[in-house]
Design a protein around this motif. Structure first.
Motif, PDB file in Angstrom:
ATOM      1  N   ALA A 108      44.694  28.663  31.841  1.00 39.36           N
ATOM      2  CA  ALA A 108      45.089  29.643  31.001  1.00 39.36           C
ATOM      3  C   ALA A 108      45.757  30.716  32.231  1.00 39.36           C
ATOM      4  O   ALA A 108      47.021  31.226  32.114  1.00 39.36           O
ATOM      5  N   ILE A 109      45.178  30.833  33.063  1.00 39.33           N
ATOM      6  CA  ILE A 109      45.491  31.471  34.233  1.00 39.33           C
ATOM      7  C   ILE A 109      46.812  30.847  34.740  1.00 39.33           C
ATOM      8  O   ILE A 109      47.812  31.622  35.234  1.00 39.33           O
ATOM      9  N   LEU A 110      46.759  29.770  35.244  1.00 34.02           N
ATOM     10  CA  LEU A 110      47.853  28.975  35.709  1.00 34.02           C
ATOM     11  C   LEU A 110      49.314  29.020  34.853  1.00 34.02           C
ATOM     12  O   LEU A 110      50.139  28.623  35.626  1.00 34.02           O
ATOM     13  N   GLN A 111      49.233  29.269  33.789  1.00 30.91           N
ATOM     14  CA  GLN A 111      50.316  29.442  32.900  1.00 30.91           C
ATOM     15  C   GLN A 111      51.069  30.689  33.220  1.00 30.91           C
ATOM     16  O   GLN A 111      52.202  30.751  32.853  1.00 30.91           O
ATOM     17  N   ARG A 112      50.348  31.645  33.907  1.00 31.96           N
ATOM     18  CA  ARG A 112      50.954  32.809  34.021  1.00 31.96           C
ATOM     19  C   ARG A 112      51.140  33.204  35.528  1.00 31.96           C
ATOM     20  O   ARG A 112      51.842  34.235  35.770  1.00 31.96           O
ATOM     21  N   VAL A 113      50.206  32.796  36.304  1.00 34.67           N
ATOM     22  CA  VAL A 113      50.225  33.076  37.679  1.00 34.67           C
ATOM     23  C   VAL A 113      50.732  31.692  38.734  1.00 34.67           C
ATOM     24  O   VAL A 113      50.074  30.741  38.373  1.00 34.67           O
ATOM     25  N   PRO A 114      51.333  31.854  39.693  1.00 35.50           N
ATOM     26  CA  PRO A 114      51.620  30.885  40.642  1.00 35.50           C
ATOM     27  C   PRO A 114      50.500  30.422  41.202  1.00 35.50           C
ATOM     28  O   PRO A 114      49.538  31.022  41.750  1.00 35.50           O
ATOM     29  N   LEU A 115      50.144  29.012  41.203  1.00 31.21           N
ATOM     30  CA  LEU A 115      49.052  28.511  41.794  1.00 31.21           C
ATOM     31  C   LEU A 115      48.993  28.938  43.155  1.00 31.21           C
ATOM     32  O   LEU A 115      47.702  29.179  43.835  1.00 31.21           O
ATOM     33  N   SER A 116      49.778  28.919  43.902  1.00 33.49           N
ATOM     34  CA  SER A 116      49.596  29.358  45.365  1.00 33.49           C
ATOM     35  C   SER A 116      49.010  30.820  45.707  1.00 33.49           C
ATOM     36  O   SER A 116      48.581  31.171  46.558  1.00 33.49           O
ATOM     37  N   THR A 117      48.979  31.699  44.672  1.00 28.07           N
ATOM     38  CA  THR A 117      48.463  32.847  44.593  1.00 28.07           C
ATOM     39  C   THR A 117      47.207  32.917  44.007  1.00 28.07           C
ATOM     40  O   THR A 117      46.160  33.427  44.557  1.00 28.07           O
ATOM     41  N   ALA A 118      47.288  32.091  42.784  1.00 23.43           N
ATOM     42  CA  ALA A 118      45.875  31.978  42.149  1.00 23.43           C
ATOM     43  C   ALA A 118      44.876  31.575  42.919  1.00 23.43           C
ATOM     44  O   ALA A 118      43.706  32.043  43.043  1.00 23.43           O
ATOM     45  N   VAL A 119      45.167  30.354  43.430  1.00 23.18           N
ATOM     46  CA  VAL A 119      44.191  29.789  44.216  1.00 23.18           C
ATOM     47  C   VAL A 119      43.534  30.738  45.446  1.00 23.18           C
ATOM     48  O   VAL A 119      42.111  30.193  45.721  1.00 23.18           O
ATOM     49  N   LEU A 120      43.949  31.577  45.895  1.00 26.39           N
ATOM     50  CA  LEU A 120      43.415  32.300  46.935  1.00 26.39           C
ATOM     51  C   LEU A 120      42.367  33.166  46.337  1.00 26.39           C
ATOM     52  O   LEU A 120      41.530  33.523  47.213  1.00 26.39           O
ATOM     53  N   PHE A 121      42.386  33.461  44.924  1.00 24.76           N
ATOM     54  CA  PHE A 121      41.282  34.084  44.538  1.00 24.76           C
ATOM     55  C   PHE A 121      40.117  33.169  44.532  1.00 24.76           C
ATOM     56  O   PHE A 121      39.122  34.071  44.393  1.00 24.76           O
ATOM     57  N   ASN A 122      40.149  32.119  44.549  1.00 24.32           N
ATOM     58  CA  ASN A 122      38.676  31.321  44.770  1.00 24.32           C
ATOM     59  C   ASN A 122      37.935  31.870  45.950  1.00 24.32           C
ATOM     60  O   ASN A 122      36.827  31.617  45.940  1.00 24.32           O
ATOM     61  N   ALA A 123      38.876  32.241  46.911  1.00 28.20           N
ATOM     62  CA  ALA A 123      37.886  32.684  48.239  1.00 28.20           C
ATOM     63  C   ALA A 123      36.938  33.834  47.653  1.00 28.20           C
ATOM     64  O   ALA A 123      35.929  34.144  48.546  1.00 28.20           O
ATOM     65  N   LEU A 124      36.861  34.572  46.927  1.00 25.56           N
ATOM     66  CA  LEU A 124      35.940  35.490  46.053  1.00 25.56           C
ATOM     67  C   LEU A 124      34.602  35.061  46.059  1.00 25.56           C
ATOM     68  O   LEU A 124      33.776  35.726  46.211  1.00 25.56           O
ATOM     69  N   CYS A 125      34.730  33.718  45.743  1.00 26.27           N
ATOM     70  CA  CYS A 125      33.720  32.928  45.547  1.00 26.27           C
ATOM     71  C   CYS A 125      32.846  33.063  46.782  1.00 26.27           C
ATOM     72  O   CYS A 125      31.499  33.046  46.847  1.00 26.27           O
ATOM     73  N   PHE A 126      33.444  32.892  47.871  1.00 31.23           N
ATOM     74  CA  PHE A 126      32.633  32.775  49.233  1.00 31.23           C
ATOM     75  C   PHE A 126      32.274  34.232  49.600  1.00 31.23           C
ATOM     76  O   PHE A 126      31.615  34.489  50.567  1.00 31.23           O
ATOM     77  N   VAL A 127      32.443  35.341  48.846  1.00 32.33           N
ATOM     78  CA  VAL A 127      31.824  36.721  48.767  1.00 32.33           C
ATOM     79  C   VAL A 127      30.851  36.638  48.033  1.00 32.33           C
ATOM     80  O   VAL A 127      29.798  37.010  48.522  1.00 32.33           O
ATOM     81  N   LEU A 128      31.091  36.525  46.887  1.00 33.10           N
ATOM     82  CA  LEU A 128      29.911  36.719  45.836  1.00 33.10           C
ATOM     83  C   LEU A 128      28.649  35.680  45.773  1.00 33.10           C
ATOM     84  O   LEU A 128      27.773  35.932  45.688  1.00 33.10           O
ATOM     85  N   VAL A 129      28.933  34.588  46.283  1.00 31.15           N
ATOM     86  CA  VAL A 129      27.749  33.550  46.161  1.00 31.15           C
ATOM     87  C   VAL A 129      26.727  33.837  47.431  1.00 31.15           C
ATOM     88  O   VAL A 129      25.670  33.882  47.105  1.00 31.15           O
TER      89      VAL A 129
END
Length: 118
Positions: free
Chosen positions: A65-86
């Motif tokens: 659903a996110i990828l329908q609205r946000v470019p993958l090249s931008t959205a995928v960078l937010f996966n890095a927050l997992c490296f903060v939270l975990v």
């Protein structure tokens, strides 16, 4: 720039994904050592594993659903927050250590995301 609604969706996605990682760790700690294929059956009886897999399923649907609205090249960078939270959650819930290298890496990740989100 990413709108507030999409930032919220990305934040929820990161929380769900990070929670899944913590549940995978809980499954690992509550299951005996897996040394062969016969031990995998024991793992599949672990409800922590199933809960983690359910969360990953929910995260996958949200991601699409996110990828329908946000470019993958931008959205995928937010996966890095997992490296903060975990790592922070692993320290809080499992007593895992965090050193200055973790802190420095977390600071770099957050700085990078601030640059991308603008």
């Amino acid at each position: 720039m990413i709108g507030k609604e999409m930032l919220a969706a990305l934040g929820l996605y990161v929380v769900i994904l990070s929670s899944g990682q913590l549940l995978f760790k809980k499954a690992a700690l509550s299951t005996g050592t897996i040394s062969g294929l016969s031990d995998i059956r024991m793992l599949f009886q672990n409800y922590w594993l199933w809960l983690a897999l359910i969360l990953y399923g929910i995260a996958t649907v949200l991601w699409v659903a996110i990828l329908q609205r946000v470019p993958l090249s931008t959205a995928v960078l937010f996966n890095a927050l997992c490296f903060v939270l975990v790592p922070l959650a692993a320290a809080a819930f499992f007593g895992e250590g965090l050193g200055w290298r973790h802190a420095g890496g977390i600071a770099l990740i957050v700085t990078g995301l601030v640059v991308v989100a603008r």
